[in-house]
Design an enzyme around this catalytic site. Sequence first.
Site, PDB file in Angstrom:
ATOM      1  N   GLY A 246      10.314  -1.651 -15.320  1.00  0.00           N
ATOM      2  CA  GLY A 246      10.445  -2.247 -13.529  1.00  0.00           C
ATOM      3  C   GLY A 246      11.365  -2.221 -12.461  1.00  0.00           C
ATOM      4  O   GLY A 246      10.943  -2.555 -11.827  1.00  0.00           O
ATOM      5  N   CYS A 351     -10.326   7.238   7.501  1.00  0.00           N
ATOM      6  CA  CYS A 351     -11.522   6.502   8.904  1.00  0.00           C
ATOM      7  C   CYS A 351     -11.157   5.386   8.396  1.00  0.00           C
ATOM      8  O   CYS A 351     -11.928   4.586   8.178  1.00  0.00           O
ATOM      9  CB  CYS A 351     -13.336   6.900   8.404  1.00  0.00           C
ATOM     10  SG  CYS A 351     -13.619   8.740   8.541  1.00  0.00           S
TER      11      CYS A 351
HETATM   12  N1  LLP Z   1       5.178  -1.437 -18.122  1.00  0.00           N
HETATM   13  C1  LLP Z   1       3.936  -1.479 -18.068  1.00  0.00           C
HETATM   14  C2  LLP Z   1       3.268  -2.446 -19.010  1.00  0.00           C
HETATM   15  C3  LLP Z   1       3.558  -2.141 -16.820  1.00  0.00           C
HETATM   16  O1  LLP Z   1       2.229  -2.107 -16.576  1.00  0.00           O
HETATM   17  C4  LLP Z   1       4.251  -0.900 -16.139  1.00  0.00           C
HETATM   18  C5  LLP Z   1       4.099  -0.540 -14.140  1.00  0.00           C
HETATM   19  C6  LLP Z   1       5.280  -0.769 -16.228  1.00  0.00           C
HETATM   20  C7  LLP Z   1       5.704  -0.589 -17.148  1.00  0.00           C
HETATM   21  C8  LLP Z   1       6.168   0.624 -15.353  1.00  0.00           C
HETATM   22  O2  LLP Z   1       6.637  -0.316 -14.638  1.00  0.00           O
HETATM   23  P1  LLP Z   1       7.994   1.108 -14.026  1.00  0.00           P
HETATM   24  O3  LLP Z   1       8.832   1.289 -14.075  1.00  0.00           O
HETATM   25  O4  LLP Z   1       7.263   1.576 -12.939  1.00  0.00           O
HETATM   26  O5  LLP Z   1       8.388  -0.724 -12.645  1.00  0.00           O
HETATM   27  N2  LLP Z   1       1.012   0.879  -8.536  1.00  0.00           N
HETATM   28  C9  LLP Z   1       1.945   0.088  -7.997  1.00  0.00           C
HETATM   29  C10 LLP Z   1       2.678  -0.224  -9.526  1.00  0.00           C
HETATM   30  C11 LLP Z   1       2.308  -0.321 -10.397  1.00  0.00           C
HETATM   31  C12 LLP Z   1       2.824  -0.924 -11.943  1.00  0.00           C
HETATM   32  C13 LLP Z   1       1.570  -1.117 -12.457  1.00  0.00           C
HETATM   33  N3  LLP Z   1       2.691  -1.123 -13.743  1.00  0.00           N
HETATM   34  C14 LLP Z   1       2.471   0.735  -7.080  1.00  0.00           C
HETATM   35  O6  LLP Z   1       2.466   1.398  -6.758  1.00  0.00           O
HETATM   36  O7  LLP Z   1       3.708   0.190  -6.744  1.00  0.00           O
END
Ligand code: LLP
Length: 421
Positions: A246, A351
Amino acid sequence: MALVQEGTVSHVWPLGTTVDERGVLQLGGCDALELAREFGTPAYIVVEDDLRTRARAFLDAFERHAADYEVHVASKSFPSSPVLRVLAEEGLACDVAGGGELAIALRAGFEPGRIHLHGNAKTERELREALHAGIGDIVIDNFDEIDALERLIPHGSHQRVLIRVAPGVSPDTHPKISTGGPNTKFGFSTHDAPEAIRRLQASDRFDLDGLHMHIGSQILDIAPFRPALEAMARLGEFRTWNLGGGLGVAYTSEQSAPSIEDYVKNKVSLVEELIGPGHRVADEPGRALVAHCCVTLYTVQSVKRNVATWVAVDGGMSDNLRPMLYGARYEAHVVGRPGGGTVCHLAGKHCESGDVLVHDADLADPRPGDVIATPVTGAYGHSMANNYNGGLRPPIVFVKDGDAREVVRRETYDDLLVRDA
Ligand code: LLP
């Protein structure tokens, strides 16, 4: 914001980025204009050393602060086997969100025992594939999944599992990527978790190793991890506590984000304080590992002026959906003209009026044929790329020590037609 300030490029660019005497961006020792010429645009340019350095930063920080730990890359952030292979080589474990990512992770070379599977709607096929591959943990999300696994795990064998719990805490981030609040589709509520724990401990099919939480993504204020873990701590004593990644990143030069070191230290000390010593602390960073290694190169196709100035490039929401989905802010520069001077909207080619990569970008005299660079596109760029308007998804090019190699080719028109019956 000029690309070069006080003789150096800002922290948003991949490590080792420089600007030569002509003002041309050098990525991994490679000239960005030559990269655009050789591989075409749009292209994702990945600085391999940046990727490796951030993987080591996570591992080194855990090594310094925790006796027992595991760092999984959230493969959804950059689900491409060449990228994940680098992270496997550095010693990370891997988190997959479904059967497709499992296939990519296996191809990338992760040991099955160091992969875990997430998902709020895992299909029977995905569960079978995970069991068949012999993955480390299945992160159980709901009671129906427990029922399904009880049917699928053969008598006499058992699967190691974690339980995903939504602790009822929402960090300060975009609502679409906030996942730990009370009304979320992910995981067990703190109310239901005790029943899930009881069922898993009572069954001989499962080896319950610990609890998992993921409260959201692009988290810049790490304070909410404390109340979240406090809620989890009330659920019992387990070996593994997975705190779910996160960590946010700076997308523009004006932004800053907590360091990997501070983030890891905070999470490890929270586990020691709220749960006690002697536990395995696990985490699943995605964005903070892969965002900064990548710069997307585009070519300007047209410049027009009405109320504002519109600079249109050969990509857009098909290679970077984040501005459109979350109003995410990026910065952009004309390669070879490192200053600014023309405030304009950097638009994509698709588009929809919403297909704008950067509102109020500050570009230096942009003209058709110019190469534009946008930094910090590694996380969830390639990952959410699509074929809108028949767009061809860009290649991924690794750069290191002055050498460039295409590790994923650009799509072709044939790729758009290959699934037709
Ligand atoms: N663990 C789980 C269960 C998750 O669902 C996620 C991200 C992570 C770890 C990794 O989180 P990070 O360290 O990358 O924050 N498409 C969105 C982000 C969606 C994140 C979904 N889950 C964007 O482009 O900001």
